[in-house]
Write a protein that holds these residues in place. Structure first.
Motif, mmCIF file in Angstrom:
data_model
loop_
_atom_site.group_PDB
_atom_site.id
_atom_site.type_symbol
_atom_site.label_atom_id
_atom_site.label_comp_id
_atom_site.label_asym_id
_atom_site.label_seq_id
_atom_site.Cartn_x
_atom_site.Cartn_y
_atom_site.Cartn_z
ATOM 1 N N VAL A 1 0.782 -1.130 0.089
ATOM 2 C CA VAL A 1 -0.098 0.001 0.005
ATOM 3 C C VAL A 1 0.811 1.281 -0.067
ATOM 4 N N THR A 2 2.080 1.091 0.904
ATOM 5 C CA THR A 2 2.846 2.441 0.775
ATOM 6 C C THR A 2 3.395 2.530 -0.348
ATOM 7 N N LEU B 1 2.488 1.765 -3.293
ATOM 8 C CA LEU B 1 1.562 2.457 -4.292
ATOM 9 C C LEU B 1 1.118 3.684 -4.025
ATOM 10 N N LEU B 2 0.896 4.106 -2.846
ATOM 11 C CA LEU B 2 0.668 5.500 -2.607
ATOM 12 C C LEU B 2 1.771 6.687 -2.897
ATOM 13 N N PHE B 3 2.949 6.076 -2.441
ATOM 14 C CA PHE B 3 4.223 6.842 -2.936
ATOM 15 C C PHE B 3 4.406 6.703 -4.503
ATOM 16 N N HIS C 1 2.043 7.075 -6.800
ATOM 17 C CA HIS C 1 0.921 7.837 -6.995
ATOM 18 C C HIS C 1 1.460 9.366 -6.870
ATOM 19 N N VAL C 2 1.974 9.590 -5.663
ATOM 20 C CA VAL C 2 2.559 10.710 -5.357
ATOM 21 C C VAL C 2 3.763 11.397 -6.202
ATOM 22 N N HIS C 3 4.568 10.361 -6.676
ATOM 23 C CA HIS C 3 5.920 10.481 -7.391
ATOM 24 C C HIS C 3 5.229 11.021 -8.780
ATOM 25 N N ARG D 1 2.305 12.316 -9.632
ATOM 26 C CA ARG D 1 1.723 13.537 -9.832
ATOM 27 C C ARG D 1 2.750 14.742 -9.753
ATOM 28 N N MET E 1 9.301 5.830 -4.305
ATOM 29 C CA MET E 1 9.238 6.076 -3.027
ATOM 30 C C MET E 1 10.591 6.776 -2.309
ATOM 31 N N TYR F 1 0.117 -1.941 -12.246
ATOM 32 C CA TYR F 1 0.167 -0.633 -12.143
ATOM 33 C C TYR F 1 1.509 -0.264 -12.105
#
Length: 725
Positions: free
Chosen positions: A309-310, A312-314, A316-318, A320, A499, A654
């Protein structure tokens, strides 16, 4: 060591699984084995049966004599409560113990005897002696005797067969099992009054079943249970039975005392006690191990989910962030400084105002004749508007590497020859003669795309950036092994790098593709040569200075990965061992302040958990799950594995989408769990053992680094050049 450890782990897990196969008054499968008729003298006789010279004899307890018997223990919760009730009323009982529970609770077994009670055998795993093979029945009784010898230093003469009850309920098969026990020297104990307390009918009904016939003053053997579930009703019923019958002159004693027989227990020799202690110790170790493995299984699952999860979240942040700061091709993009972040440090020898400063590409090469031509050609075929010089450092090659470069006759390509001294020395030799302040370090088997240098160098427009990691792609991905490595590069490496980029704690700029400021390299003393993972060591050192190390996913480099499992093992062995060396070398960053501390506390714990500890224990966890599938319930492990693979597949899809890759190779992902993943785990195990023992890598000449410990002296045969295997 690994095979020995796996064997010990398997034996202990199987022992615990055997010991916990069937405990308590669990339902059993009905079967109809034939064992011949049951003698009428047994079915109409007393509950205590002995077989002497093949002739069964039965006995009953005298009038007003109650033998309270308790099956299935000892239990750490309910047996002490039963013992407390007996001691409070000056009564004693007979406990028919399960050998596996005796091994788990030896102190409780000793308390039973110490307080004047006696012990009988109830088999080792609560096995039905009427249905198991003869050899299994003998094993069950023998193991119980050994457990008693190890726990309390005694053997017992009494046995009660699991699932037995009154004499008139014996089947032919049960009688045959009783005969075999009698022939082995046991006194077989059945019951007069089966309270069926295991059904938990209520304390009042248990008391009623136990007192059946007490008006006539008859003695009885009463069957109760002190384990196998909630026994609060049994404890309450025992107290009521004693309180009601003691005032009427009833005595509550052990079975042998009630019948005037010799004590059930016999002391054992020192040798038998030692053998029994070994079984007890193994059983307790197996129980502890199983509990630990269950906890590790749960922790590993939770950590895996959190990590996925971490990442994938990072990611996505990267994405953007990159899209938000993107500029048109050919222009530089400058990182927006977050609020509260100090300005970038002033670095001596900063980039000149030229938007496309000169770039020196350094290629260390040892015996690269098969690919050096393509590598150099790709470096020159670039759309970078500035000057690009290529420096090939021939590190003592014994093939035609240098001749091929010389024969190309290209002015912008410079050949440096030196004796073989390892990749770090080759890189430092190239840096020393390079003319540019922007340095790109490239492996000799790597091919760049036309826009790679331009995209790779672009982030250095930000003065806070000291190094840039490119995106390494697997070129030979046709076979299954190639696809597995391709998936690993995209999922395992590039998601992590996104990340790390966001958290500003990049641990590795890959040797295949990386851009550096000369001033950043000078600040850390050049490329270090005291670890086997010079790229990781160098990157960590740069991060600790406060300079950023970023990930540029659009800067692509194609590399040839190992084509066999043996080659892959050697490569990853060096990577893993070298990474641990670098982590140990930079361990002080965990307690330092500033940029070094930020890097250490963000990066090193993550690497320790997910690249060392979890892979180190993963083979044991996989073995635990495999044994669960084979010997216990396959549903839970298989369901967990399915969810694991599904989640990994989704994350892989992804990651491939982010890299602009097709998702077709994901069909090999389930197969990867059975071969490739295990190989990577075993590499970590071997690397950790090598580090702890202070050994040197047997397949690779290694200089004394002193990172972990003094690796010893002496010469080893080398199957490759220093630092290139």
């Amino acid at each position: 060591m690994l095979l020995l450890g796996g064997l010990v782990l398997t034996v202990l897990l199987l022992l615990d699984g055997f010991a916990n196969g069937a405990v308590g008054e669990a339902p059993r499968a009905e079967s109809a084995p034939t064992g011949g008729p049951v003698p009428s003298s047994v079915t109409s006789g007393g509950p205590v049966v002995s077989v002497v010279d093949g002739a069964p004899r039965t006995r009953r307890t005298p009038p007003k004599t109650i033998a309270l018997t308790f099956d299935d223990g000892p239990d750490p919760e309910w047996t002490p409560r039963v013992l407390d009730v007996l001691r409070r009323h000056g009564a004693h009982g007979t406990f028919f113990t399960v050998g596996a529970r005796v091994a788990e609770h030896p102190a409780l077994t000793r308390r039973i005897l110490r307080e004047g009670n006696e012990i009988g055998s109830h088999t080792y795993t609560h096995a039905d002696l009427a249905t198991v093979p003869t050899w299994r029945g003998r094993l069950e009784l023998d193991l119980t005797q050994r457990a008693l010898a190890g726990a309390a230093g005694v053997h017992t003469r009494l046995v009660r067969m699991p699932y037995s009850s009154r004499p008139d309920g014996l089947t032919g098969a049960e009688w045959r099992a009783a005969e075999r026990a009698g022939e082995a020297g046991y006194v077989v104990v059945l019951t007069d009054r089966d309270t069926e307390d295991w059904r938990r009918p209520g304390a009042a009904k248990i008391v009623q079943a136990a007192l059946d016939g007490d008006a006539r003053g008859a003695g009885a053997v009463v069957m109760l249970h002190d384990s196998g579930g909630d026994r609060s009703q049994t404890v309450a019923a025992v107290e009521r039975i004693i309180e009601r019958l003691q005032p009427l002159g009833y005595r509550f004693t052990t079975l042998t005392a009630a019948l005037g027989l010799p004590p059930a227990e016999a002391r054992v020799s020192a040798r038998e006690r030692a053998v029994g202690w070994t079984l007890v110790a193994a059983q307790r170790a197996a129980s502890t191990l199983t509990g630990t493995m269950e906890a590790l299984f749960a922790v590993a699952g939770i950590l895996y989910v959190l990590r996925l999860v971490t990442l994938l979240l990072f990611a996505h942040v990267h994405v953007r962030r990159v899209r938000g700061h993107a500029r048109e091709p050919g222009r530089r993009r400058r990182r927006r400084r977050p609020r509260g972040e100090p300005p970038a440090p002033v670095i001596e020898g900063e980039l000149p105002p030229d938007p496309f400063p000169p770039v020196s590409v350094i290629v260390p090469a040892y015996n690269e004749e098969a690919g050096i031509g393509a590598a150099v050609a790709s470096l020159l075929d670039t759309d970078y508007p500035g000057t690009v010089e290529v420096i090939v450092v021939d590190d003592g090659s014994t093939d035609r590497t240098a001749e091929i470069v010389e024969a190309m006759g290209i002015p912008d390509v410079r050949l440096v020859r030196k004796p073989n001294g390892g990749k770090p020395s080759a890189l430092n030799a190239g840096i020393a003669v390079a003319g540019a302040d922007v340095l790109v370090l490239v492996d000799g088997d790597t091919v760049f795309q036309r826009d790679t240098i331009r995209r790779l160098v672009a982030p250095l427009a930000d003065p806070a950036v000291g190094a840039v990691s490119g995106n390494t792609k697997v070129a030979n991905r046709d076979g299954v092994l190639g696809r597995w490595q391709h998936i690993e590069y995209v999922i395992g490496f590039n998601l992590d790098r996104r990340m790390y980029d966001v958290l500003r704690c990049m641990p590795t700029v890959p040797g295949a593709i990386g851009a550096f400021r000369r001033s950043a390299l000078a600040r850390v003393g050049g490329v270090p040569g005291d670890t086997l993972a010079e790229d990781t060591d160098l990157t960590m050192a740069i991060c600790r200075t406060g300079l950023r190390v970023v990930y540029e996913e659009t800067a692509l480099a194609w590399t040839e990965t190992p084509a066999s499992l043996g080659q892959l093992w050697k490569q990853r062995y060096r990577w893993c061992y070298g990474t641990m060396q670098a982590m140990w070398k930079h361990r002080r960053s965990l307690v330092e302040g500033g940029a070094s501390g930020r890097f250490g506390r963000r990066c090193l714990p993550y690497l320790t958990v997910f690249q060392v500890l979890l892979p180190l224990f993963a083979p044991a966890i996989d073995l635990f799950a495999l044994l669960g599938v084979v010997f216990v319930d396959p549903v839970a492990p298989l369901l967990t594995w399915t969810v694991f693979v599904a989640a990994q597949t989704a994350a892989g899809a992804y990651a491939l989408w982010l890299d602009g890759e097709p998702i077709r190779p994901l069909w090999t992902l389930p197969l990867q769990q059975f071969v490739y993943r295990q190989l990577m785990y075993l590499v970590v195990v071997q690397s950790v053992v090598t580090a702890l023992l202070g050994s040197r890598l047997g397949w690779h000449t290694v200089r004394r680094t002193g990172t972990f410990t003094d690796l010893g002296s002496g010469r080893e045969q080398s199957r490759g050049p220093v630092g290139y295997t």
